[in-house]
Every structure is written in C-alpha cells, then in structure tokens.
Write an enzyme that holds these catalytic residues in place. Structure first.
Site, PDB file in Angstrom:
ATOM      1  N   GLY A 264      -1.316  -3.400   6.501  1.00 34.75           N
ATOM      2  CA  GLY A 264      -0.702  -3.525   7.826  1.00 34.75           C
ATOM      3  C   GLY A 264      -1.702  -3.797   8.930  1.00 34.75           C
ATOM      4  O   GLY A 264      -2.352  -4.839   8.949  1.00 34.75           O
TER       5      GLY A 264
ATOM      6  N   ASP B 116       4.136  -3.569  -4.760  1.00 34.70           N
ATOM      7  CA  ASP B 116       3.593  -3.934  -3.448  1.00 34.70           C
ATOM      8  C   ASP B 116       2.103  -3.574  -3.367  1.00 34.70           C
ATOM      9  O   ASP B 116       1.274  -4.388  -2.918  1.00 34.70           O
ATOM     10  CB  ASP B 116       4.399  -3.202  -2.356  1.00 34.70           C
ATOM     11  CG  ASP B 116       3.846  -3.438  -0.975  1.00 34.70           C
ATOM     12  OD1 ASP B 116       4.058  -4.541  -0.444  1.00 34.70           O
ATOM     13  OD2 ASP B 116       3.194  -2.536  -0.431  1.00 34.70           O
TER      14      ASP B 116
ATOM     15  N   LYS C  85      -1.346  -6.092  -2.988  1.00 37.74           N
ATOM     16  CA  LYS C  85      -2.424  -5.916  -2.008  1.00 37.74           C
ATOM     17  C   LYS C  85      -3.769  -5.702  -2.704  1.00 37.74           C
ATOM     18  O   LYS C  85      -4.794  -6.241  -2.276  1.00 37.74           O
ATOM     19  CB  LYS C  85      -2.097  -4.731  -1.104  1.00 37.74           C
ATOM     20  CG  LYS C  85      -0.854  -4.978  -0.244  1.00 37.74           C
ATOM     21  CD  LYS C  85      -0.356  -3.684   0.382  1.00 37.74           C
ATOM     22  CE  LYS C  85       0.890  -3.898   1.218  1.00 37.74           C
ATOM     23  NZ  LYS C  85       1.546  -2.647   1.588  1.00 37.74           N
TER      24      LYS C  85
END
Ligand code: HSE
Length: 437
Positions: A135, A202, A206
């Site tokens: 993020g 997810d 990453k």
C-alpha cells in the site's frame, strides 16, 4: 508549462482516493513534479461521486476504458481496475500507444509483469507499480533505489493488511474469523475475491514482486509457496503467546547457497521483534542487506488514501522522467533488463526453518519420550516443550514442541512417524517459525 494529462481507469476505493489526494494536494504536488497534473479522462462502471473530492474537475467520465487509453492527449494511464482482464489488454494497449502506465495491480504485475515490462522496454515507456506492494509504504523505491548499494540477504514482510487484521483481532479480542473478514471487506481493505487475502495469494503476488527486485530475476509467481491463514486456530495463537511468540502471516524471500526461498505462510515470530508487533491492517517489511544491515519499513498496507499516496508518488516520478532518455531510467525490476538472472527458486521441501508442532497425545507415561526419540533420530533439536492439562475428562492432552532449524523434508518425514504412534490422536499441526535475528 501545460499540466500533464492523465487518464484514470477505475474510480473505486483507490481510484477515488487518488482523485481526492491529487486535488487536495495539487499545489505541493505540482511544485514537486515541476508541472501540474490533470486527470482529464476517467473510465468507471460505477462510483460514489459524493466520496471523491475533485471529481467535477475530470472533463469526461466514460464506461469505455479503451477510449481512455486511445486518447491522443493523455500521456499517462493509471490502471486501478484490478484483476487480469481487461487490465492486461488495457495496459498493453496503453504501452503500444506510447503512454506511461501506473498500476496498483499486484496480480497483474506478478503474473504478467515479464511480458508487460518487455513491451514497455521496447516502447521506451515506464510502468510504475509502487502501490502494488504494501500500500502506502514506499517499499519498491526503497529496494530498487535506496538499497542499490547492497547485496540483499533476505526480505520478510507482513504484506496483506486483511490477513494481519484478522490475526490481530483473533488474538486480542478472540473474534471470529468470518466476522473480522466481513469488517475488512466493508472497510475496503479486502480484495474483490477475499480468498486472495486469506489463502495467501495476495501476499504471494506482492512477495513475487519484492523478490524479483531484491535479487534481480524475472517474476516467478508459479514457484512461490503459498499457505494462507484459514487453518490457524485460536489455541495455536494462545500457545504461541504463552511461549513468547506471535503468529503472523509472512512473505519470506531469502538467498541461500543453492537458490532463493520464496514462500508465504503463517509464521511464529518472537514477540520481542518489532515486526511481531505490527498489528491490524498495518504492513511492515524487514530487509536484511549486507552493507546497511537490517532495515524496517512500516505503514498502512491498504485503504484509499494510503494506496493513493503510492500511486501519486509514481505519477510525480513519471512526470519528472518524461523528458529523460529511456535508457537512463530506473529499470522496472531494479537490475538492468539484460542483467536479470534465472536463479533457482527452491521447492518448499528444500527450505530450512524452525517449527512449532502441536499434537494430541494420550496422557500416559513414555509418550513424550517416544515423540522426542523420533525427533532426535531425525536430528531435530528441541527448543521448548509445552504440555497442557487435559480439558475436562478428555484422555488426550495437547503437547507443543518448538524445534530448531531443519530441512522441511526431514521435518515432514518425522511428522509422518509421529502421527503413526498409537498414542497420537489425529494430525500434527505444524507452523513454521523464524527468529529474523
Ligand atoms: N487486500 C489487500 C490487503 C489490499 O489487505 O493487504 C492491499 O493490497
């Protein structure tokens, strides 16, 4: 100088946040970039107009994203629709049209990144993806540029906010898994398909990206070992706590003699480590490098404005680089395109780590001795043993072992032998353990 014209694909959580941040901080951003930045076109099927500051300044909002990537005036495309298709086709079309691309789409980069970067390299355009990992933490910039002097030894990251939020609430408040997941979805943290969060996919997207930019190798999502948090039980969280550990969902990428370990799974971490105290939706990435030593990066790993912060930083980077020679830009995967190497990614059976083992054993003399004999014969050294009292009239008791490091295939063999003991009821629960010392 005229503002740079930008086309935005997607006005959901991150798209809306990006418009709001660009509008609110327009003056400061223009002073940093050297030019104003104007979203002239956006494509979205649906959006919450009341929640987005500055939406009225977008000249045209269409439901046809291909009309945005084909617009001749737009120099930069921001892809925030997520998923594989049509995101991939849109990104490739934008590149073909000579536009720079910014994306927060970790699934797209982890799986199709090699193809996308090759197309971008041939066309001399930038594909920026800071928002795809952790993020709002500028971790791509830190690894690709800030640590460029170093040989990176390993990376360990809590890189899925939803999973970390669930584990934290289970530990602190004894809350139910589904209940916390629903809350993460309503707060806009979870993926469209929340199994991506809870099954570790997810985080694996990453980690695949981090691993490639740390070690200079093509993206290899299919070789990443993936285990999620769905099998973590409340009792393991509590026993770990009693032994001085926290259970976190961690992505680990480590360079060892014969290749790279690339794995995401629940992990016991000593509670004295800073990374073990990263709670809620926060993310953290701990990196061990040879020159600087350990460095730790912490911040919001999901949410509208934290992710928009990374998207807008990429816009500023791209605007600053508009007039630079493509050969002199920061390479997509940190290492020059012709200097990537195909380092072997190890199968999970070949990794070495310590373990937490929990089993149900009949409460009678000699049982623990039988288990420790199997471990000893397998050259597995025991770090700690915890034996609990039977619950009610149960004839079995939980026995927990912490072991020292051993190759995973040796541990698997020992577990099969332990499960065959007639004093052991059911399966052994095995959770990997790292000290990150
Ligand atoms: N679903 C992701 C998470 C969003 O929870 O971390 C940010 O990538």
């Amino acid at each position: 100088m005229q503002p740079v014209k930008v086309g935005l694909l997607g006005l959901g959580t991150v798209g809306g946040g990006t418009v709001s941040v660009l509008t609110r901080n327009a003056d400061e951003i223009a002073r940093r970039a050297g030019r104003g930045i104007q979203i002239t076109l956006a494509a979205a099927k649906e959006y919450n107009a009341d929640a987005i500051i500055g939406l009225d300044q977008i000249e045209n909002i269409t439901d046809d994203p291909f009309s945005v990537v084909d617009d001749p005036d737009v120099k930069i495309i921001i892809e925030l629709i997520g998923g594989y298709s049509p995101a991939k086709e849109l990104v490739l079309k934008a590149i073909e049209n000579g536009k720079h691309v910014i994306t927060a789409n970790k699934a797209l980069i982890a799986i199709h990144g090699n193809e996308i970067f090759k197309a971008a390299q041939e066309k001399g355009v930038i594909v920026a993806f800071e928002a795809a990992v952790a993020g709002g933490i500028p971790i791509i910039k830190a690894v690709r540029e800030g640590l460029a002097a170093n040989q990176i030894e390993w990376i360990a990251g809590i890189i899925n906010g939803t999973g970390n939020f669930i584990l934290t609430e289970m530990r602190d408040k004894g809350r139910d898994f589904e209940d916390v997941l629903n809350e993460a979805q309503s707060l806009g943290y979870a993926e469209a398909d929340p199994t991506f969060d809870v099954e570790g996919i997810d985080a694996a997207h990453k980690l695949t990206i981090l691993s490639s930019i740390a070690f200079g190798m093509p993206l290899q999502f299919d070789k990443t070992y993936i285990e999620g948090i769905t099998k973590i039980e409340q009792q393991d969280v509590l026993y770990a706590e009693e032994l001085g550990y926290r259970i976190k969902h961690v992505g680990i990428s480590r360079k060892v003699d014969n290749g790279i370990e690339q794995r995401v799974h629940p992990t016991l971490i000593p509670e004295r480590r800073l990374i073990a105290n990263v709670d809620g939706v926060m993310n953290a990435v701990l990196i061990k490098s040879d020159a600087v030593g350990p460095t730790l990066y912490y911040g919001a790993g999901a949410g509208a404005e934290p992710t928009a912060s990374a998207v807008v930083a990429d816009i500023v980077d791209v605007v600053r680089a508009l007039t630079t020679d493509p050969e002199n830009r920061v390479p997509h995967l940190a290492f020059q395109h012709d200097a990537l190497s195909d380092i072997n990614i190890l199968p999970i059976e070949e990794i070495e780590t310590a373990y937490y083992l929990r089993m149900h054993a009949i409460d009678r003399p000699g049982v623990v001795a039988d288990i420790t004999k199997i471990l000893g014969d397998s050259k597995i050294s025991i770090e700690a043993i915890l034996q609990k009292e039977p619950v009610g009239n149960a004839s079995c008791i939980p026995v927990i072992f912490l072991t020292q490091c051993i190759k995973e295939k040796e541990m698997n063999t020992a577990i099969i032998k332990i499960e065959k003991l007639d004093a052991i009821d059911g399966k052994v629960t095995r959770i990997r353990m790292e000290t990150f010392g």
